[in-house]
Scaffold this motif. Structure first.
Motif, PDB file in Angstrom:
ATOM      1  N   GLN A 198       4.097   1.457  -7.653  1.00 31.14           N
ATOM      2  CA  GLN A 198       5.122   1.478  -8.704  1.00 31.14           C
ATOM      3  C   GLN A 198       5.910   2.787  -8.703  1.00 31.14           C
ATOM      4  N   ASN A 199       5.228   3.862  -8.344  1.00 28.93           N
ATOM      5  CA  ASN A 199       5.842   5.194  -8.369  1.00 28.93           C
ATOM      6  C   ASN A 199       5.993   5.772  -6.959  1.00 28.93           C
ATOM      7  N   GLU A 200       6.207   4.879  -6.013  1.00 32.94           N
ATOM      8  CA  GLU A 200       6.194   5.274  -4.601  1.00 32.94           C
ATOM      9  C   GLU A 200       7.296   6.272  -4.255  1.00 32.94           C
ATOM     10  N   ASP A 201       8.480   6.097  -4.798  1.00 33.72           N
ATOM     11  CA  ASP A 201       9.577   7.009  -4.465  1.00 33.72           C
ATOM     12  C   ASP A 201       9.250   8.437  -4.882  1.00 33.72           C
ATOM     13  N   VAL A 202       8.665   8.596  -6.057  1.00 35.22           N
ATOM     14  CA  VAL A 202       8.291   9.933  -6.534  1.00 35.22           C
ATOM     15  C   VAL A 202       7.193  10.513  -5.651  1.00 35.22           C
ATOM     16  N   LEU A 203       6.162   9.698  -5.387  1.00 36.18           N
ATOM     17  CA  LEU A 203       5.045  10.153  -4.562  1.00 36.18           C
ATOM     18  C   LEU A 203       5.518  10.536  -3.167  1.00 36.18           C
ATOM     19  N   ALA A 204       6.362   9.697  -2.564  1.00 30.07           N
ATOM     20  CA  ALA A 204       6.843   9.972  -1.204  1.00 30.07           C
ATOM     21  C   ALA A 204       7.662  11.258  -1.160  1.00 30.07           C
ATOM     22  N   ALA A 205       8.453  11.522  -2.182  1.00 28.05           N
ATOM     23  CA  ALA A 205       9.247  12.757  -2.219  1.00 28.05           C
ATOM     24  C   ALA A 205       8.343  13.974  -2.275  1.00 28.05           C
TER      25      ALA A 205
ATOM     26  N   GLU B  59      -1.841   9.683 -13.902  1.00 25.62           N
ATOM     27  CA  GLU B  59      -1.582   8.316 -14.356  1.00 25.62           C
ATOM     28  C   GLU B  59      -0.593   7.574 -13.463  1.00 25.62           C
ATOM     29  N   ARG B  60       0.207   8.301 -12.728  1.00 21.88           N
ATOM     30  CA  ARG B  60       1.177   7.663 -11.836  1.00 21.88           C
ATOM     31  C   ARG B  60       0.563   7.240 -10.510  1.00 21.88           C
ATOM     32  N   PHE B  61      -0.556   7.886 -10.130  1.00 17.67           N
ATOM     33  CA  PHE B  61      -1.041   7.726  -8.762  1.00 17.67           C
ATOM     34  C   PHE B  61      -2.510   7.334  -8.638  1.00 17.67           C
ATOM     35  N   LYS B  62      -3.228   7.141  -9.725  1.00 14.65           N
ATOM     36  CA  LYS B  62      -4.683   7.039  -9.613  1.00 14.65           C
ATOM     37  C   LYS B  62      -5.180   5.693  -9.069  1.00 14.65           C
ATOM     38  N   THR B  63      -4.308   4.694  -8.977  1.00 13.31           N
ATOM     39  CA  THR B  63      -4.660   3.447  -8.289  1.00 13.31           C
ATOM     40  C   THR B  63      -3.546   3.093  -7.311  1.00 13.31           C
ATOM     41  N   ASN B  64      -3.865   2.241  -6.355  1.00  9.66           N
ATOM     42  CA  ASN B  64      -2.851   1.845  -5.373  1.00  9.66           C
ATOM     43  C   ASN B  64      -1.679   1.143  -6.040  1.00  9.66           C
ATOM     44  N   SER B  65      -1.955   0.293  -7.031  1.00  6.91           N
ATOM     45  CA  SER B  65      -0.871  -0.410  -7.726  1.00  6.91           C
ATOM     46  C   SER B  65       0.067   0.573  -8.408  1.00  6.91           C
ATOM     47  N   LEU B  66      -0.498   1.600  -9.018  1.00  6.28           N
ATOM     48  CA  LEU B  66       0.341   2.614  -9.662  1.00  6.28           C
ATOM     49  C   LEU B  66       1.119   3.418  -8.627  1.00  6.28           C
TER      50      LEU B  66
ATOM     51  N   ILE C  50       5.692  18.426   1.428  1.00 13.01           N
ATOM     52  CA  ILE C  50       4.480  19.052   1.960  1.00 13.01           C
ATOM     53  C   ILE C  50       4.381  18.883   3.476  1.00 13.01           C
ATOM     54  N   THR C  51       4.671  17.681   3.975  1.00 14.84           N
ATOM     55  CA  THR C  51       4.490  17.434   5.415  1.00 14.84           C
ATOM     56  C   THR C  51       5.430  18.272   6.270  1.00 14.84           C
ATOM     57  N   LYS C  52       6.556  18.675   5.713  1.00 13.45           N
ATOM     58  CA  LYS C  52       7.510  19.490   6.468  1.00 13.45           C
ATOM     59  C   LYS C  52       7.016  20.902   6.729  1.00 13.45           C
ATOM     60  N   THR C  53       5.901  21.273   6.110  1.00 13.12           N
ATOM     61  CA  THR C  53       5.395  22.646   6.257  1.00 13.12           C
ATOM     62  C   THR C  53       4.523  22.831   7.485  1.00 13.12           C
ATOM     63  N   LYS C  54       4.168  21.751   8.170  1.00 10.87           N
ATOM     64  CA  LYS C  54       3.314  21.848   9.350  1.00 10.87           C
ATOM     65  C   LYS C  54       3.870  20.988  10.484  1.00 10.87           C
ATOM     66  N   THR C  55       3.407  21.270  11.698  1.00  6.07           N
ATOM     67  CA  THR C  55       3.778  20.466  12.854  1.00  6.07           C
ATOM     68  C   THR C  55       2.963  19.171  12.868  1.00  6.07           C
ATOM     69  N   ARG C  56       3.388  18.248  13.711  1.00  6.69           N
ATOM     70  CA  ARG C  56       2.641  16.994  13.838  1.00  6.69           C
ATOM     71  C   ARG C  56       1.220  17.226  14.332  1.00  6.69           C
ATOM     72  N   ASP C  57       1.060  18.105  15.308  1.00  8.68           N
ATOM     73  CA  ASP C  57      -0.285  18.370  15.835  1.00  8.68           C
ATOM     74  C   ASP C  57      -1.179  18.994  14.769  1.00  8.68           C
ATOM     75  N   GLU C  58      -0.614  19.857  13.951  1.00  9.41           N
ATOM     76  CA  GLU C  58      -1.409  20.459  12.877  1.00  9.41           C
ATOM     77  C   GLU C  58      -1.854  19.395  11.883  1.00  9.41           C
TER      78      GLU C  58
ATOM     79  N   VAL D 245       0.838  -1.200   0.000  1.00 10.97           N
ATOM     80  CA  VAL D 245       0.000   0.000   0.000  1.00 10.97           C
ATOM     81  C   VAL D 245       0.871   1.248   0.000  1.00 10.97           C
ATOM     82  N   ALA D 246       0.411   2.296  -0.708  1.00 11.84           N
ATOM     83  CA  ALA D 246       1.101   3.591  -0.709  1.00 11.84           C
ATOM     84  C   ALA D 246       0.069   4.717  -0.916  1.00 11.84           C
ATOM     85  N   PRO D 247       0.295   5.850  -0.240  1.00 14.58           N
ATOM     86  CA  PRO D 247       1.352   6.160   0.735  1.00 14.58           C
ATOM     87  C   PRO D 247       0.991   5.615   2.114  1.00 14.58           C
TER      88      PRO D 247
END
Length: 379
Positions: A279-286, A269-276, A291-299, A230-232
């Protein structure tokens, strides 16, 4: 009233897997009597850190029990044990395969004394097979089962779980096995022998990793905090620390994209299904990491709860016990022991509407109840 109030268990086991199982049974009302050598036979008693001379490791697997010391190589002490067997429901051990038979205490001999006795033998590899006589310790089982090969980061070494997970899972099967044997005895009037192996338990606990391999030949790799399927579904750094995000369904991914203002990813096309996405997890995670670095954990947690997406802080042990949910569930208990004082512990997680688990005894010191139990047994 507790479900096991009339059940008596003789616990000849040591270390963690079997003792932790009998502790759960003791919480449910069973009278559990640890049978130990007068010189001490449980190496866990010597593992620190200590509280007033008592091992905190030993304490975590032995509450609500009593302790009697017997030298089973001495015939008179062995006779005491056999007398106890006559009145017992269960005897549990974790000696190497064949050792109980050498002592005249295997199931075939014990059932002659008590046909209703249930014997559970916990070993590393079981009573059969080429490794039956070999000792099995938790890290060895984690290694042999393949668990370590799928744990850790892709560019790092195979890694064991941070707690003795093979022992812990086996302790649960101790409970399941004994409860099912007691239920069968209710129907048949007969006891039985339970052959429980740490390797068997850990292999059966490979879950989706095992299913993927057995059915498709797919071999899972170490993925760090990512998911095999599963991703992300991983840890991302926020402005003040790490947070686990679990976007487990297509609907959750749509909500996630809305939450981070990336609705276009839903049709990408890279992200519209879980399988895709896998396959493109490294790009998606980057992308997500930026984005996640812009807010605190509580936010982020506030937003995750708003959008009904699972997530949680990566807590230290201290933070885990301090979090409001754990406090609200009243998970930490205390027991007073006359020798080593107040002991704190994590309570049994079972919460039944009609079950009141009580914590009466701290983990017993070696032979603490020998005199009392011997007096009771003579009467």
């Amino acid at each position: 009233m507790r479900p096991l109030d009339n059940v008596k268990i003789l616990d000849l086991s040591r270390v963690y897997a079997a003792p932790a199982g009998t502790m759960i049974l003791a919480d449910l009302g069973a009278e559990v009597i640890r049978v130990e050598h007068p010189a001490g036979s449980d190496s866990m008693r010597g593992w620190g850190p200590f509280i007033n001379g008592e091992s905190t490791y030993y304490i975590c697997a032995n509450r609500n029990k009593k302790s009697i010391t017997l030298n089973l190589k001495d015939q008179s002490d062995k006779e005491v044990l056999l007398d106890l067997v006559k009145k017992a429901d269960v005897i549990i051990d974790n000696f190497k395969a064949g050792d109980m038979k050498k002592m005249g205490l295997d199931y075939e001999q014990l059932k002659q004394i008590n046909p209703r006795i249930i014997q559970c033998s916990v070993t590393g590899f079981g009573q059969t097979g080429p490794l039956a006589a070999e000792p099995g310790f938790d890290p060895v089982i984690q290694a042999m089962s393949g668990l370590m090969d799928v744990t850790g980061h892709p560019d790092g070494e195979a890694t064991k779980v941070g707690v003795p997970i093979a022992d812990i899972l086996t302790s649960h099967y101790v409970v399941i096995g004994i409860l099912s044997a007691l239920r069968m005895r209710d129907m048949t009037g007969k006891g039985q022998f339970i052959d429980l192996a740490l390797l068997d338990v850990q292999m059966s606990s490979l879950a989706n990793v095992a299913s993927a391999y057995l059915n498709t030949g797919f071999k899972s790799n170490r993925l760090g905090n990512q998911h095999n399927n599963v991703a992300p579904y991983q840890v991302f750094e926020c402005s003040d620390g790490p947070l686990m995000f679990c976007v487990g369904t297509e609907d959750q991914f749509k909500k996630f994209c809305q939450m981070i203002n990336r609705e276009g990813w839903v049709t990408d096309e890279r992200f519209k299904t879980n399988s895709l996405r896998k396959q493109n997890e490294d790009v998606l995670a980057a992308y997500i990491s930026d984005i996640t670095k812009t807010k605190t954990r509580d936010e982020w947690l506030e937003l995750l709860q708003q959008y009904k997406i699972p997530g949680g802080r990566v807590n230290t042990i201290e933070e885990a016990f301090q979090q409001p949910q754990v406090v609200a569930r009243n998970l930490v208990g205390e027991i007073e022991h006359p020798s080593y004082g107040t002991v704190k512990f994590v309570k049994n997680p079972l919460q039944h509407s009609e079950l009141n688990i009580s914590y009466e005894y701290g983990a017993p010191q070696l032979g603490e109840h020998t005199d009392d139990l011997l007096k009771i047994n003579k009467n």
